[in-house]
Design an enzyme around this catalytic site. Structure first.
Site, PDB file in Angstrom:
ATOM      1  N   LYS A  46       0.447  -1.180  -0.556  1.00  0.00           N
ATOM      2  CA  LYS A  46      -0.021   0.043  -0.082  1.00  0.00           C
ATOM      3  C   LYS A  46       1.274   1.187   0.028  1.00  0.00           C
ATOM      4  O   LYS A  46       0.543   2.454  -0.385  1.00  0.00           O
ATOM      5  CB  LYS A  46      -0.983  -0.057   0.948  1.00  0.00           C
ATOM      6  CG  LYS A  46      -2.034  -1.212   1.496  1.00  0.00           C
ATOM      7  CD  LYS A  46      -3.232  -0.875   2.068  1.00  0.00           C
ATOM      8  CE  LYS A  46      -4.388  -2.067   1.821  1.00  0.00           C
ATOM      9  NZ  LYS A  46      -5.395  -1.714   3.237  1.00  0.00           N
ATOM     10  N   ASP A  50     -10.251   2.555   1.952  1.00  0.00           N
ATOM     11  CA  ASP A  50     -10.532   1.858   3.001  1.00  0.00           C
ATOM     12  C   ASP A  50     -11.421   2.749   3.789  1.00  0.00           C
ATOM     13  O   ASP A  50     -12.465   2.294   4.300  1.00  0.00           O
ATOM     14  CB  ASP A  50      -9.806   1.025   3.448  1.00  0.00           C
ATOM     15  CG  ASP A  50      -8.460   0.152   3.292  1.00  0.00           C
ATOM     16  OD1 ASP A  50      -9.068  -1.117   2.130  1.00  0.00           O
ATOM     17  OD2 ASP A  50      -7.582  -0.258   2.748  1.00  0.00           O
TER      18      ASP A  50
END
Length: 275
Positions: free
Chosen positions: A68, A105
């Site tokens: 990420k 997210d």
């Protein structure tokens, strides 16, 4: 007939990922018969080579740990949401060859809570201080009006959470993990820890608990989630987060809105039940 399009989830380890199940369910529901979604075991060292090898058939990528942050230098553009936590979980590959990074997210957390009627809370507690905890703080910057107490295992982790709080505009207070049972009195508790880490807190759930958001989806329910439900508290689970963040990815990669949340959730539930 349209040209086939490809998407995939990358990470290491990746075999456990539910993303292919969710995205394929969305494609089926949307009638995207020429779309495919796969998983690839890719670590930080292999990521640049993998990205350079993609051709024009690729529409997007989902990223899990440890990629990420490693993806950020390989992007042409990063969204303010992803930049706020220095984490990208979504890459859209445009027709002109650009790589656009985003983080679903954070809005996925907000959407999962709103689905359960949680729009605003006066305060909150976060259990843990890893990468998911920073995303939780970013979500709380939107829905929490007051302080957020982070329960952590070390001074260094506490300093990190305070730093994220300053960056995100959240009033973060730090408490020792040993005092974690006090977190359970908060109106909203977000558990961001690995499997088993909160099991010891299950015996301390108060008589009238607020809302628990436990980001785990396997094993499910966790001991804490079970105890919370038994006391009548509302529980938002990791599958809720996974479905909402994946739905936002589907929308960005395919351009089709809204993504079929119900079909994606059914597919995720069936896959977990079969494990």
């Amino acid at each position: 007939m349209s040209a086939p399009r490809r998407a995939a989830v990358l990470g290491s380890p990746i075999a456990h990922s539910l993303s292919p199940v969710l995205h394929r369910a969305a494609y089926a529901e949307l009638g995207l018969v020429d779309w495919s979604y796969d998983r690839f075991e890719v670590d930080e060292a292999a990521l640049p080579g993998f990205i350079e090898g993609l051709d024009s058939s690729w529409a997007g990528l989902s990223l899990t740990m440890p990629l990420k942050r490693a993806m950020i230098p390989l992007l042409d553009e990063i969204s303010p949401t992803a930049a706020s936590v220095e984490a990208v979980n979504t890459v859209v590959l445009t027709e002109d060859g650009r790589r656009l990074g985003d983080n679903t997210d954070i809005p996925g957390m907000i959407a999962a809570l709103r689905e359960r009627g949680v729009e605003k809370v006066e305060s909150a507690a976060v259990l843990g201080a890893g990468a998911t905890a920073s995303s939780a703080l970013a979500a709380l910057a939107v829905i929490c009006a007051g302080p957020v107490t982070a329960y952590v295992r070390s001074r260094e982790r506490g300093d990190e959470m305070r730093g994220w709080g300053r960056r995100l505009g959240v009033d973060v207070r730090v408490a020792d993990w040993a005092e974690g049972s006090r977190a359970l009195d908060a109106p909203l508790v977000i558990a961001t820890t690995p499997a088993g880490a909160t099991d010891a807190l299950a015996a301390d759930v108060p008589q009238n608990p607020g809302i628990l958001f436990d980001v785990l989806y396997e094993p499910w329910p966790t001991a804490l989630a079970s105890a919370w439900s038994a006391r009548g508290g509302a529980v938002v689970g990791g599958l809720d987060l996974l479905v909402h963040q994946a739905a936002l990815q589907v929308e960005q990669m395919t351009g089709r809105r809204p993504a079929p949340l119900a079909a994606m959730r059914r597919a995720g539930e069936a896959a977990l039940a079969a494990r």
